[in-house]
Write an enzyme that holds these catalytic residues in place. Structure first.
Site, PDB file in Angstrom:
ATOM      1  N   GLY A   9       0.814  -1.228   0.000  1.00  0.00           N
ATOM      2  CA  GLY A   9       0.000   0.000   0.000  1.00  0.00           C
ATOM      3  C   GLY A   9       0.843   1.272   0.000  1.00  0.00           C
ATOM      4  NE  ARG A  13      -5.915   7.055   6.115  1.00  0.00           N
ATOM      5  CZ  ARG A  13      -6.427   6.211   7.003  1.00  0.00           C
ATOM      6  NH1 ARG A  13      -6.949   6.684   8.125  1.00  0.00           N
ATOM      7  NH2 ARG A  13      -6.390   4.910   6.786  1.00  0.00           N
ATOM      8  N   GLY A  76      -6.429  -4.973  -3.687  1.00  0.00           N
ATOM      9  CA  GLY A  76      -7.066  -5.505  -2.487  1.00  0.00           C
ATOM     10  C   GLY A  76      -6.201  -6.547  -1.786  1.00  0.00           C
ATOM     11  N   GLY A  99       2.465  -5.231   7.042  1.00  0.00           N
ATOM     12  CA  GLY A  99       3.708  -4.489   7.217  1.00  0.00           C
ATOM     13  C   GLY A  99       3.558  -3.216   8.028  1.00  0.00           C
ATOM     14  CB  ALA A 376      41.883  24.011  30.065  1.00  0.00           C
ATOM     15  CE1 TYR A 383      42.270  16.011   6.586  1.00  0.00           C
ATOM     16  CE2 TYR A 383      41.158  18.074   7.094  1.00  0.00           C
ATOM     17  CZ  TYR A 383      41.391  17.017   6.235  1.00  0.00           C
ATOM     18  OH  TYR A 383      40.733  16.973   5.035  1.00  0.00           O
ATOM     19  CB  SER A 401      46.226  25.262  29.912  1.00  0.00           C
ATOM     20  OG  SER A 401      45.778  24.640  31.091  1.00  0.00           O
TER      21      SER A 401
END
Ligand code: UD1
Ligand code: CA
Length: 453
Positions: A9, A13, A76, A99, A376, A383, A401
């Protein structure tokens, strides 16, 4: 037994380009849930009838044990089953599933098939307060099923019947060719109704047996986004209940979403609004703070994951502390007692026992030893715009840091990196490394003031 799943189907909706049966429930297509349940019954043949979006549906659920029958036009439910016939084993019964009905339990289906036996005709029915829209089960004075009448073809008296056809049936396969071939479409919808086979079976001397599901929601179908959302909530509530039964503490069973499998040890606790995807394993005494997203990860015993932490494709040891606001990306492998704090991103990196990166850092493509402290703002520069390189930080290194580690680079055991250092050459064991910089103080500096326009 053969199992045929009707999935041809359109699902108008849903108001979506995606075929209805591919809309996700708990992160997987509706149809995939039905196929999972079907598999637990160990069918001899498993056939999915496809039509609308056939190629997409086929691709989404392709597997060696799944066969497909194409229904070019949706004429159907009876016509749909007819398309599957050539693929079925005539010597065993055929169970028909939908399903778009994803939550039926195997135990319910087994009750139906056991009731019908090898040669019987079984219909899964349920009694609803509001039966509007469904096919009604018409019984005779003796209580035997006589026929099923669709809502649109029902008389006012039949519309009062509250026992409805869930659509799930089991039938003797060898007789289907004749019965389906004899169906007529002289009804209000001009369709070949599978439900009309009931009368043909009775004419042939069969008695229709019925079975009921344990829970009404097992037979709910999805026709709209509202129904999809309702079923998602029912499913998630079931998952949450199973976790509670297994001893997991949930701050609110209505505020957890599991889209995959979540395996929990003893005394695991999960705060509100967490999402688990793929395969997640939480060992004993793990606690997950609010608003975490965890996908395909294993988390060791006693580890605490604080609020807003994001974990994907990672392995975390025991007694680690993550977050709040930590991010572990694929390939993050953390040993026991590692601390990863706020706004720290770890990707494709192995971090040794007891090492800490508590604030604002990026650790990517790295091997970090044990007891390393990453200050920190530390960044592994992995990269160069074209290729990625590894950073190796050996045991007991102290990274000050705001350090940049320009990979490929190795920092030897026990070395100390001063704050604000750019490390672009390997560092020997035990040394203090720093960049030559000067600090100058100028007297008499006057800050600019805002000009008045
Ligand atoms: C069907 C039953 C009805 C039952 C209801 C339960 C028939 C005639 N009616 O009605 O008694 O109460 O289900 O939900 O069987 N499909 C195809 N090909 C088709 C038509 C349908 O594959 O040609 C599939 C649909 O994708 C769907 C399922 O069959 O998954 C049911 O079809 P639908 O049109 O929704 O049937 P209902 O009118 O709801
Ligand atoms: Ca329907």
């Amino acid at each position: 037994m053969n199992i045929v799943i009707l999935a041809a189907g359109t699902g108008k909706r849903m108001r979506s380009a995606l075929p209805k049966v591919l809309h996700p429930l708990a992160g997987r297509p509706l149809l995939a849930h039905v196929i999972d349940t079907a598999r637990t019954l160990e069918p001899t043949r498993l056939v999915v009838v496809i039509g609308y979006g056939a190629d997409l549906v086929r691709e989404a659920v392709a597997a060696p044990d799944v066969q497909f029958a194409v229904q070019e036009q949706q004429l159907g439910t009876g016509h749909a089953v007819q398309q599957a016939l050539p693929l079925l084993d005539p010597s065993v019964p055929t169970l028909v599933l939908y399903g778009d009905v994803p939550l039926t339990r195997a135990s319910t289906l087994r009750r139906l098939t056991d009731g019908a036996g090898q040669h019987g005709y079984g219909v899964l029915t349920v009694t609803l307060d509001n039966p509007t829209g469904y096919g009604r089960i018409v019984r005779n004075a003796a209580g035997k099923v006589e026929r099923i009448v669709e809502q649109k073809d029902a008389t006012p008296a039949q519309q009062q019947i509250c026992e409805i056809n869930t659509g799930i049936v089991v039938m003797p396969t060898a007789r289907l060719d004749a019965w389906l071939g004899a169906l007529k479409n002289d009804n209000s919808q001009g369709e070949f109704y599978l439900t009309d086979v009931v009368e043909l079976a009775i004419e042939a001397g069969l008695e229709i047996v019925t079975a009921q599901p344990d829970e009404e929601w097992e037979t709910l179908g999805v026709n709209s986004k509202q129904q999809l959302a309702e079923l998602e909530r029912i499913h998630q509530r079931n998952v949450a209940d199973a976790l509670l039964v297994a001893g997991v503490t949930l701050a609110d069973p209505a505020r957890i979403d599991v889209r995959g499998s979540l395996e929990c040890g003893r005394d695991v606790s999960i705060d509100v609004n967490c999402v688990f995807e793929g395969r997640v394993v939480l060992a004993d005494n793990v606690s997950i703070g609010p608003n975490c997203v965890i996908r395909n990860a294993t988390i060791g015993a006693g580890t605490r994951v604080d609020a807003y932490t994001h974990i994907e494709g990672a392995e975390v040891g025991a007694h680690a502390v993550l977050g709040p606001y930590a991010r572990l990306r694929p390939g993050a492998t953390l040993a026991d007692e590692v601390h990863i704090g706020n706004f720290v991103e770890v990707k494709n990196a192995v971090i040794g026992r007891g090492s800490k990166a508590n604030h604002l850092s990026y650790v990517g493509d790295s091997d970090v030893g044990t007891r390393v402290n990453i200050g920190a703002g530390t960044i592994t520069c992995n990269y160069d715009g074209a290729n990625k390189f590894r950073t190796v930080i050996e045991d007991d290194v102290f990274v000050g840091s705001d350090t940049q580690l320009v990979a490929p680079v190795r920092v030897g055991r026990g070395a100390t990196i001063a704050a604000g250092t750019t490390v672009w050459k390997d560092v020997e064991e035990g040394v203090l490394v720093l960049n030559d910089k000067t600090q100058t103080g100028k007297q008499g500096y006057v800050r600019p003031t805002k000009k008045k326009g």
